[in-house]
Motif scaffolding. Structure first.
Motif, PDB file in Angstrom:
ATOM      1  N   SER A   1     -35.224  50.243 -62.152  1.00 52.60           N
ATOM      2  CA  SER A   1     -34.735  50.388 -60.779  1.00 52.60           C
ATOM      3  C   SER A   1     -33.244  50.677 -60.813  1.00 52.60           C
ATOM      4  O   SER A   1     -32.416  49.773 -60.907  1.00 52.60           O
ATOM      5  CB  SER A   1     -35.016  49.109 -59.977  1.00 52.60           C
ATOM      6  N   ARG A   2     -32.911  51.959 -60.747  1.00 52.72           N
ATOM      7  CA  ARG A   2     -31.521  52.365 -60.922  1.00 52.72           C
ATOM      8  C   ARG A   2     -30.603  51.816 -59.831  1.00 52.72           C
ATOM      9  O   ARG A   2     -29.408  51.621 -60.056  1.00 52.72           O
ATOM     10  CB  ARG A   2     -31.428  53.892 -60.980  1.00 52.72           C
ATOM     11  N   GLY A   3     -31.164  51.551 -58.651  1.00 47.25           N
ATOM     12  CA  GLY A   3     -30.347  51.008 -57.573  1.00 47.25           C
ATOM     13  C   GLY A   3     -29.729  49.671 -57.931  1.00 47.25           C
ATOM     14  O   GLY A   3     -28.663  49.304 -57.416  1.00 47.25           O
TER      15      GLY A   3
ATOM     16  N   LYS B   1     -39.053  56.646 -51.906  1.00 45.27           N
ATOM     17  CA  LYS B   1     -38.379  57.940 -51.809  1.00 45.27           C
ATOM     18  C   LYS B   1     -37.420  57.858 -50.632  1.00 45.27           C
ATOM     19  O   LYS B   1     -37.838  57.605 -49.493  1.00 45.27           O
ATOM     20  CB  LYS B   1     -39.400  59.061 -51.586  1.00 45.27           C
ATOM     21  N   ILE B   2     -36.123  58.040 -50.908  1.00 45.38           N
ATOM     22  CA  ILE B   2     -35.110  57.910 -49.865  1.00 45.38           C
ATOM     23  C   ILE B   2     -34.900  59.262 -49.187  1.00 45.38           C
ATOM     24  O   ILE B   2     -34.575  60.260 -49.834  1.00 45.38           O
ATOM     25  CB  ILE B   2     -33.778  57.404 -50.453  1.00 45.38           C
ATOM     26  N   THR B   3     -35.077  59.293 -47.872  1.00 46.88           N
ATOM     27  CA  THR B   3     -34.889  60.531 -47.110  1.00 46.88           C
ATOM     28  C   THR B   3     -34.735  60.203 -45.630  1.00 46.88           C
ATOM     29  O   THR B   3     -35.266  59.199 -45.144  1.00 46.88           O
ATOM     30  CB  THR B   3     -36.070  61.499 -47.304  1.00 46.88           C
TER      31      THR B   3
ATOM     32  N   GLN C   1     -24.560  43.224 -47.380  1.00 44.02           N
ATOM     33  CA  GLN C   1     -23.675  44.343 -47.689  1.00 44.02           C
ATOM     34  C   GLN C   1     -23.881  44.813 -49.129  1.00 44.02           C
ATOM     35  O   GLN C   1     -24.005  46.012 -49.393  1.00 44.02           O
ATOM     36  CB  GLN C   1     -22.215  43.921 -47.483  1.00 44.02           C
ATOM     37  N   VAL C   2     -23.955  43.878 -50.064  1.00 46.49           N
ATOM     38  CA  VAL C   2     -24.041  44.260 -51.468  1.00 46.49           C
ATOM     39  C   VAL C   2     -25.419  44.814 -51.827  1.00 46.49           C
ATOM     40  O   VAL C   2     -25.547  45.643 -52.730  1.00 46.49           O
ATOM     41  CB  VAL C   2     -23.650  43.081 -52.388  1.00 46.49           C
TER      42      VAL C   2
ATOM     43  N   SER D   1     -32.871  54.518 -46.186  1.00 38.91           N
ATOM     44  CA  SER D   1     -31.710  54.125 -46.994  1.00 38.91           C
ATOM     45  C   SER D   1     -32.192  53.286 -48.171  1.00 38.91           C
ATOM     46  O   SER D   1     -33.279  52.704 -48.134  1.00 38.91           O
ATOM     47  CB  SER D   1     -30.694  53.344 -46.152  1.00 38.91           C
ATOM     48  N   LEU D   2     -31.362  53.227 -49.200  1.00 40.92           N
ATOM     49  CA  LEU D   2     -31.723  52.524 -50.426  1.00 40.92           C
ATOM     50  C   LEU D   2     -31.276  51.073 -50.375  1.00 40.92           C
ATOM     51  O   LEU D   2     -30.080  50.780 -50.212  1.00 40.92           O
ATOM     52  CB  LEU D   2     -31.069  53.201 -51.636  1.00 40.92           C
TER      53      LEU D   2
END
Length: 459
Positions: A254-256, A78-80, A185-186, A68-69
């Motif tokens: 970092s787009r997240g 790499k999220i998978t 959570q955030v 998870s991100l």
């Protein structure tokens, strides 16, 4: 005492500028994108011959997968949830290792191994052990070797720990970050205190002799009350080291980090207040301030290295090991030959294409000249010891590029210096990155160029 230092809002505003973290010099934005693999191969052979006999080598293995991100994270990941990727990636890692092995000429002395990520414990215990066994069978392990890994409290199992202990691992770092449910959570990092406690107890029961916690200050929704609660809970587990990192807000890479509102981030003054509060709690509990972002108990080797003046800093932060050759394996991994850097491809596609084709996966790098090596040493001494001495042959360039920065910081009470050297004051301790930047010739020569989308802010 550092605890008694008061930092004015004006000083915070003045020095809260984009500045590198100085885990390397020159810093990555100044590296070249056209590093010649043949030249790197020759440099590696030469460096290996020198450093393997003298001190052995360090090995960093990047394991990029996460299930998870975590939205705060700036690492290459790499999220998978597809664990079939494990075998494919391990196969590529071993091909890259075999490439370097054929250029070594003798068995490597593996003084240090670190598994980073991503989430190394994403990999099953059996596959992780299989990877390491294939590497260790080709090398020698000195008696004082240090093997460590980064673990996620939610998925680090006793089987992981037992397998790694069997292979010589004794240090583990858990990414705790923050224990407040609202903050978790955030940032999408849900891990109750009970999970952290279980993972810590399991590591110690398996025989691990050193446990580190990573904490972050400056996260969205953090408050003085939440920091106090997090650290109070952490102190009940008594980790040997605590890395108390400043959150690096770099949404352009970092787009997240774009998934939460910047309005929820503390301002610079509030952020420094969170650090000072956390530091006071840690030092009151018996932890020593190592520098910049690390704390350790007096019996820990990091503290002993600090006292002895033998602390080192590299891409993994502060360390007691300085082998002179750090070999990075895996996507985006960085190698450091002391006189040269190289970073692997950041995309899995490009990394696989290179190593499966029998080629180095180098994307960019940098070869250091004598001036670079000298100023790299100044920066390391400031980061590790808070002081450095100047060589007479560098005074001309120091007077031109470094002294103007040092004079301004001295006028603000952050350091003292003369033509022989410099030393941070108690207040200057909180602006180590700014002091290091005085010796960053690439940064000083390009002061007219904006660094806003290259580096995170100093505070």
């Amino acid at each position: 005492m550092l605890n008694a230092v008061t930092i004015s809002p004006a000083l915070i505003g003045k020095y809260n500028q984009p500045v590198p973290r100085y885990t390397s010099y020159p810093t990555v934005p100044f590296w070249n994108n056209d590093t010649d693999p043949q030249q790197w191969q020759q440099l590696f052979k030469q460096a290996f011959t020198v450093h393997n006999t003298a001190n052995g080598i360090s090995l960093y293995i990047h394991l990029p997968f996460c299930e998870s991100l975590c939205t705060y994270c700036g690492c290459n990941k790499k999220i998978t949830t597809n664990h079939a990727v494990e075998e494919v990636y391990i196969s590529a890692l071993l091909k890259e290792w075999d490439l370097y092995r054929q250029w070594m000429g003798e068995r490597p002395q593996l003084r240090e191994i670190h598994l980073g990520g991503g989430t190394p414990t994403f990999f099953s215990p059996v596959r992780l052990a299989g990877l390491l066994e294939r590497i260790l069978v080709n090398g020698n392990v000195p008696p004082d070797a240090q093997f460590s890994l980064e673990g996620h409290p939610n998925n680090t199992t006793r089987e992981h720990l037992d397998q790694l202990y069997r292979l010589g691992f004794r240090r583990i770092s858990y990414g705790v970050q923050d224990l407040d449910p609202r903050v978790q959570q955030v940032i999408n990092r849900i891990q109750p205190f009970e999970k952290v406690q279980q993972a810590t107890d399991a590591a110690r029961a398996a025989g691990f002799t050193a446990v580190n916690f990573d904490l972050i200050y400056g996260l969205p929704l953090q408050t003085a009350a939440s920091i106090e609660q997090t650290i109070s809970q952490v102190l009940t587990l008594r980790p040997d080291r605590i890395a108390f990192y400043s959150y690096a807000h770099v949404p352009w890479t970092s787009r997240g980090q774009r998934l939460f509102s910047e309005e929820d981030l503390p301002g610079a003054e509030a952020k420094l207040g969170l650090y000072l509060q956390g530091k006071d709690l840690l030092t009151a509990a018996g932890y020593a301030d190592i520098g910049m972002d690390h704390f350790a108990l007096p019996q820990d080797e990091l503290f002993k290295a600090k006292v002895a003046g033998k602390l080192h800093r590299n891409f993994m932060g502060y360390t007691t090991q300085h082998s002179g050759l750090l070999l990075g394996l895996g996507v985006s991994a960085i190698s450091d030959l002391n006189n040269g850097f190289a970073q692997n491809n950041k995309s899995l596609h490009d990394y696989y294409a290179a190593v499966n084709g029998g080629r180095l996966a180098i994307q960019r790098g940098f070869l250091l000249n004598e001036e670079d090596l000298a100023f790299r040493q100044y920066i390391k001494e400031v980061a590790c010891n808070g002081t450095t001495r100047f060589a007479p042959e560098h005074l001309t360039i120091l007077e031109s590029l470094s002294f103007p920065v040092l004079q301004e910081m001295a006028a603000d009470g952050l350091l003292i210096f003369n033509r022989e050297g410099m030393q941070l004051t108690a207040a200057g301790h909180y602006f180590i990155r700014n002091a290091c930047s005085a010796f960053d010739l690439y940064l000083q020569r390009n002061r007219s160029v904006s660094t806003g989308h290259q580096f995170s802010k100093a505070i």
